[in-house]
Design a protein around this motif. Sequence first.
Motif, PDB file in Angstrom:
ATOM      1  N   GLY A  91       0.829  -1.206   0.000  1.00 24.91           N
ATOM      2  CA  GLY A  91       0.000   0.000   0.000  1.00 24.91           C
ATOM      3  C   GLY A  91       0.860   1.251   0.000  1.00 24.91           C
ATOM      4  O   GLY A  91       0.588   2.229  -0.712  1.00 24.91           O
ATOM      5  N   LEU A  92       1.934   1.205   0.783  1.00 27.25           N
ATOM      6  CA  LEU A  92       2.847   2.349   0.845  1.00 27.25           C
ATOM      7  C   LEU A  92       3.536   2.555  -0.503  1.00 27.25           C
ATOM      8  O   LEU A  92       3.608   3.671  -1.031  1.00 27.25           O
ATOM      9  CB  LEU A  92       3.887   2.104   1.950  1.00 27.25           C
ATOM     10  CG  LEU A  92       4.917   3.198   2.175  1.00 27.25           C
ATOM     11  CD1 LEU A  92       4.244   4.523   2.508  1.00 27.25           C
ATOM     12  CD2 LEU A  92       5.860   2.808   3.323  1.00 27.25           C
ATOM     13  N   LEU A  93       4.013   1.457  -1.089  1.00 27.00           N
ATOM     14  CA  LEU A  93       4.680   1.567  -2.393  1.00 27.00           C
ATOM     15  C   LEU A  93       3.702   2.050  -3.451  1.00 27.00           C
ATOM     16  O   LEU A  93       4.048   2.863  -4.307  1.00 27.00           O
ATOM     17  CB  LEU A  93       5.284   0.211  -2.807  1.00 27.00           C
ATOM     18  CG  LEU A  93       6.344  -0.366  -1.868  1.00 27.00           C
ATOM     19  CD1 LEU A  93       6.984  -1.605  -2.487  1.00 27.00           C
ATOM     20  CD2 LEU A  93       7.424   0.649  -1.521  1.00 27.00           C
ATOM     21  N   ALA A  94       2.450   1.587  -3.336  1.00 28.91           N
ATOM     22  CA  ALA A  94       1.454   1.971  -4.342  1.00 28.91           C
ATOM     23  C   ALA A  94       1.096   3.450  -4.248  1.00 28.91           C
ATOM     24  O   ALA A  94       0.884   4.114  -5.271  1.00 28.91           O
ATOM     25  CB  ALA A  94       0.198   1.106  -4.189  1.00 28.91           C
ATOM     26  N   VAL A 133      18.969  12.129  -0.742  1.00 23.93           N
ATOM     27  CA  VAL A 133      17.940  12.209  -1.777  1.00 23.93           C
ATOM     28  C   VAL A 133      17.793  10.807  -2.360  1.00 23.93           C
ATOM     29  O   VAL A 133      18.658  10.322  -3.097  1.00 23.93           O
ATOM     30  CB  VAL A 133      18.322  13.229  -2.867  1.00 23.93           C
ATOM     31  CG1 VAL A 133      17.263  13.260  -3.966  1.00 23.93           C
ATOM     32  CG2 VAL A 133      18.484  14.618  -2.263  1.00 23.93           C
ATOM     33  N   ARG A 134      16.720  10.156  -1.978  1.00 21.84           N
ATOM     34  CA  ARG A 134      16.492   8.753  -2.357  1.00 21.84           C
ATOM     35  C   ARG A 134      15.493   8.702  -3.510  1.00 21.84           C
ATOM     36  O   ARG A 134      14.399   9.268  -3.408  1.00 21.84           O
ATOM     37  CB  ARG A 134      15.938   8.005  -1.137  1.00 21.84           C
ATOM     38  CG  ARG A 134      15.432   6.611  -1.423  1.00 21.84           C
ATOM     39  CD  ARG A 134      14.727   6.022  -0.190  1.00 21.84           C
ATOM     40  NE  ARG A 134      14.187   4.708  -0.498  1.00 21.84           N
ATOM     41  CZ  ARG A 134      13.330   4.045   0.264  1.00 21.84           C
ATOM     42  NH1 ARG A 134      12.910   4.563   1.404  1.00 21.84           N
ATOM     43  NH2 ARG A 134      12.881   2.864  -0.094  1.00 21.84           N
ATOM     44  N   GLU A 135      15.868   7.999  -4.584  1.00 28.01           N
ATOM     45  CA  GLU A 135      14.913   7.768  -5.678  1.00 28.01           C
ATOM     46  C   GLU A 135      13.828   6.842  -5.110  1.00 28.01           C
ATOM     47  O   GLU A 135      14.133   5.852  -4.466  1.00 28.01           O
ATOM     48  CB  GLU A 135      15.643   7.122  -6.860  1.00 28.01           C
ATOM     49  CG  GLU A 135      14.914   7.227  -8.190  1.00 28.01           C
ATOM     50  CD  GLU A 135      13.644   6.400  -8.269  1.00 28.01           C
ATOM     51  OE1 GLU A 135      12.667   6.864  -8.875  1.00 28.01           O
ATOM     52  OE2 GLU A 135      13.630   5.284  -7.701  1.00 28.01           O
ATOM     53  N   GLY A 247      19.119   3.943  -0.802  1.00 23.96           N
ATOM     54  CA  GLY A 247      18.631   5.063   0.012  1.00 23.96           C
ATOM     55  C   GLY A 247      17.878   4.573   1.240  1.00 23.96           C
ATOM     56  O   GLY A 247      17.949   5.168   2.320  1.00 23.96           O
ATOM     57  N   ASP A 248      17.139   3.495   1.076  1.00 24.94           N
ATOM     58  CA  ASP A 248      16.426   2.898   2.206  1.00 24.94           C
ATOM     59  C   ASP A 248      17.422   2.490   3.283  1.00 24.94           C
ATOM     60  O   ASP A 248      17.268   2.818   4.460  1.00 24.94           O
ATOM     61  CB  ASP A 248      15.632   1.679   1.714  1.00 24.94           C
ATOM     62  CG  ASP A 248      14.903   0.979   2.848  1.00 24.94           C
ATOM     63  OD1 ASP A 248      14.258   1.680   3.648  1.00 24.94           O
ATOM     64  OD2 ASP A 248      14.989  -0.260   2.928  1.00 24.94           O
ATOM     65  N   ILE A 249      18.471   1.812   2.853  1.00 24.65           N
ATOM     66  CA  ILE A 249      19.444   1.272   3.810  1.00 24.65           C
ATOM     67  C   ILE A 249      20.283   2.392   4.430  1.00 24.65           C
ATOM     68  O   ILE A 249      20.427   2.479   5.650  1.00 24.65           O
ATOM     69  CB  ILE A 249      20.361   0.249   3.102  1.00 24.65           C
ATOM     70  CG1 ILE A 249      19.528  -0.925   2.578  1.00 24.65           C
ATOM     71  CG2 ILE A 249      21.454  -0.234   4.046  1.00 24.65           C
ATOM     72  CD1 ILE A 249      20.251  -1.830   1.593  1.00 24.65           C
ATOM     73  N   TYR A 277       4.472  13.173   3.457  1.00 24.64           N
ATOM     74  CA  TYR A 277       5.428  13.380   4.537  1.00 24.64           C
ATOM     75  C   TYR A 277       5.288  12.266   5.556  1.00 24.64           C
ATOM     76  O   TYR A 277       4.179  11.986   6.007  1.00 24.64           O
ATOM     77  CB  TYR A 277       5.195  14.769   5.152  1.00 24.64           C
ATOM     78  CG  TYR A 277       5.375  15.823   4.089  1.00 24.64           C
ATOM     79  CD1 TYR A 277       6.610  16.422   3.894  1.00 24.64           C
ATOM     80  CD2 TYR A 277       4.343  16.134   3.192  1.00 24.64           C
ATOM     81  CE1 TYR A 277       6.820  17.330   2.866  1.00 24.64           C
ATOM     82  CE2 TYR A 277       4.543  17.037   2.157  1.00 24.64           C
ATOM     83  CZ  TYR A 277       5.775  17.627   1.995  1.00 24.64           C
ATOM     84  OH  TYR A 277       5.979  18.501   0.960  1.00 24.64           O
ATOM     85  N   GLU A 278       6.393  11.634   5.884  1.00 21.17           N
ATOM     86  CA  GLU A 278       6.330  10.509   6.818  1.00 21.17           C
ATOM     87  C   GLU A 278       7.640  10.377   7.562  1.00 21.17           C
ATOM     88  O   GLU A 278       8.697  10.724   7.029  1.00 21.17           O
ATOM     89  CB  GLU A 278       6.022   9.193   6.064  1.00 21.17           C
ATOM     90  CG  GLU A 278       6.900   8.969   4.865  1.00 21.17           C
ATOM     91  CD  GLU A 278       6.717   7.612   4.169  1.00 21.17           C
ATOM     92  OE1 GLU A 278       6.573   6.603   4.860  1.00 21.17           O
ATOM     93  OE2 GLU A 278       6.770   7.587   2.933  1.00 21.17           O
ATOM     94  N   PRO A 279       7.590   9.891   8.800  1.00 18.96           N
ATOM     95  CA  PRO A 279       8.841   9.566   9.475  1.00 18.96           C
ATOM     96  C   PRO A 279       9.521   8.437   8.724  1.00 18.96           C
ATOM     97  O   PRO A 279       8.830   7.642   8.082  1.00 18.96           O
ATOM     98  CB  PRO A 279       8.381   9.111  10.864  1.00 18.96           C
ATOM     99  CG  PRO A 279       6.975   8.642  10.676  1.00 18.96           C
ATOM    100  CD  PRO A 279       6.406   9.491   9.573  1.00 18.96           C
ATOM    101  N   ILE A 280      10.848   8.336   8.806  1.00 24.55           N
ATOM    102  CA  ILE A 280      11.490   7.262   8.034  1.00 24.55           C
ATOM    103  C   ILE A 280      11.396   5.917   8.753  1.00 24.55           C
ATOM    104  O   ILE A 280      11.655   4.878   8.175  1.00 24.55           O
ATOM    105  CB  ILE A 280      12.967   7.571   7.666  1.00 24.55           C
ATOM    106  CG1 ILE A 280      13.912   7.313   8.836  1.00 24.55           C
ATOM    107  CG2 ILE A 280      13.142   8.952   7.114  1.00 24.55           C
ATOM    108  CD1 ILE A 280      15.317   6.972   8.361  1.00 24.55           C
ATOM    109  N   HIS A 281      11.030   5.943  10.022  1.00 25.14           N
ATOM    110  CA  HIS A 281      10.948   4.673  10.752  1.00 25.14           C
ATOM    111  C   HIS A 281       9.667   3.915  10.386  1.00 25.14           C
ATOM    112  O   HIS A 281       8.768   4.450   9.746  1.00 25.14           O
ATOM    113  CB  HIS A 281      11.007   4.920  12.261  1.00 25.14           C
ATOM    114  CG  HIS A 281       9.895   5.782  12.787  1.00 25.14           C
ATOM    115  ND1 HIS A 281       8.594   5.355  12.847  1.00 25.14           N
ATOM    116  CD2 HIS A 281       9.897   7.041  13.279  1.00 25.14           C
ATOM    117  CE1 HIS A 281       7.843   6.301  13.354  1.00 25.14           C
ATOM    118  NE2 HIS A 281       8.600   7.348  13.609  1.00 25.14           N
TER     119      HIS A 281
HETATM  120  C1  IPM Z   1      11.029   3.251   4.454  1.00 28.38           C
HETATM  121  C2  IPM Z   1      10.486   1.900   4.809  1.00 28.38           C
HETATM  122  C3  IPM Z   1       9.713   1.339   3.608  1.00 28.38           C
HETATM  123  C4  IPM Z   1      10.675   1.241   2.444  1.00 28.38           C
HETATM  124  C5  IPM Z   1       9.006  -0.010   3.861  1.00 28.38           C
HETATM  125  C6  IPM Z   1       8.072   0.059   5.037  1.00 28.38           C
HETATM  126  C7  IPM Z   1       8.284  -0.486   2.644  1.00 28.38           C
HETATM  127  O1  IPM Z   1      11.517   1.061   5.201  1.00 28.38           O
HETATM  128  O2  IPM Z   1      10.222   4.150   4.141  1.00 28.38           O
HETATM  129  O3  IPM Z   1      12.244   3.431   4.512  1.00 28.38           O
HETATM  130  O4  IPM Z   1      11.391   0.243   2.322  1.00 28.38           O
HETATM  131  O5  IPM Z   1      10.727   2.176   1.648  1.00 28.38           O
END
Ligand code: IPM
Length: 361
Positions: A91-94, A133-135, A247-249, A277-281
Motif C-alpha cells: 500500500g505504501l509503495l502503491a 535524496v532517495r529515488e 537510500g532505504d538502507i 510526509y512521513e517519518p522514516i521509521h
Molecule cells: C522506508 C520503509 C519502507 C521502504 C518499507 C516500510 C516499505 O523502510 O520508508 O524506509 O522500504 O521504503
Amino acid sequence: MSQTILILPGDGIGPEIVTQAEKILNYLITVQGLPIILEHGLIGGAAIDALGEPLPRETLEKAKSSAAVLLGAVGGPKWETIERHLRPERGLLAIRSGLGLFANLRPAVLFPQLANASTLKQDVVNGLDIMIVRELTGGIYFGEPRGIRTLENGERQGYNSLVYAEHEIDRIARVAFDVAGKRNNHVCSVDKANVLESTELWREIITNVAKEYTNIELQHMYVDNAAMQLVREPKQFDVIVTTNMFGDILSDLASMLTGSIGMLPSASLAADGIGMYEPIHGSAPDIAGKNIANPLATILSLSMLFRYSLEEISIADKIEAAVNQVLTDGLRTKDIFTSDTTLVSTEEMGDAVLAALVAVI
Ligand code: IPM
Ligand code: MG
C-alpha cells in the motif's frame, strides 16, 4: 482558499505519533486560523482490515485531490502472512508510485542536545547535517520481472529486477543538484557501478546532468564505501543521491548518527504539486499502543510539509524551534533518553512541543 491535508495514520505506532502532529495542526487551524482542512484515510493493515486492500481507491483519490499527505507508518506481524500483493507495505509503495513521488528527501540532522544519544563519538557527529535524496518510485522496489518461481528441478527461486531508465535518473539528479545548490554545493552519488549495469548507467547520467550545474561539486562513491564513510566520517557529506534500495538502507544508517531513528522525517515529492510526509521509521509493532514511541520524526515531517508543500516557511521554522526547545528542556522519549534527562511519553512529548510552539508563535 483552504488546502486539504490528508492524514493516513496507518498501523502500529502510526496512529499515536500522527495524533501528536495533529494536535499541532488543530491548534494552527482553530487558534491561528490557518485555512487548512484535515481529511483522514486508511492505508496499510488498517485498510486491509476495513476494506480488504492496503491502498483503497478512495484513499488514493483523496490523496490526489489533497495539497499534501501526512503518513504515520504501515505494517505489522498480523499481515505478514497474507498474499504478497495485499501486504501493508504494498500500500505504501502503491501510494508513492500512484502519486508519482519520485524524490524522497531524508535529512539527517543532529540536534546538538542529542549528541550524547548517538552511539558514535560526539566529535564525529557534532554539527552533522546530511540530506539523503532517495529515488523512490523506481529501481529494484518496482522493477519487473519479480516474484518467486519454481525451477525445472523443483527448487524455488526468488528474483527481482534492478531497473532504471534514463529519465528516472535524470530527474532525481536534478532534485539533488537543486537541493545542494541551497546547501553546501556538494553531491555524492552512491551506486554500485563496478558490479551493476543499471547503476553504471546511473553514474553516466548523473555525470551528464552535473555538467549543467557548474556550481556543484559531484563525487561518486560505491555503496559499500559510502556505508563505511557514513560511520567513519559522516560530516564529509552534504547531499547524497542514490537509488531506492540503497537510500532505504543508508537512511536508516544515517538516522543512528543523529541518536535515534525516531528523529528522522522525510518528504516525498512529485514532479509538480503533491507531497507526502512521513517519518522514516516503521510501525514498530513491538512498542505500539504503549505511549512510548517518539513522535518527533512525525512532527518534523509536518514541519517539512509546511516548508515544501504549503510554503509556510515561518510555520515550518517555528515547529522546528519548538522541537529544539523541548530537547533543550531535557524532555526525551525512551529511544533518546539518557540518565541526565527527563523521560516522557508519546503524549507528553506531543503536548510539550505544542506548548513550545504556542510560546513562539
Ligand atoms: C522506508 C520503509 C519502507 C521502504 C518499507 C516500510 C516499505 O523502510 O520508508 O524506509 O522500504 O521504503
Ligand atoms: Mg526504510
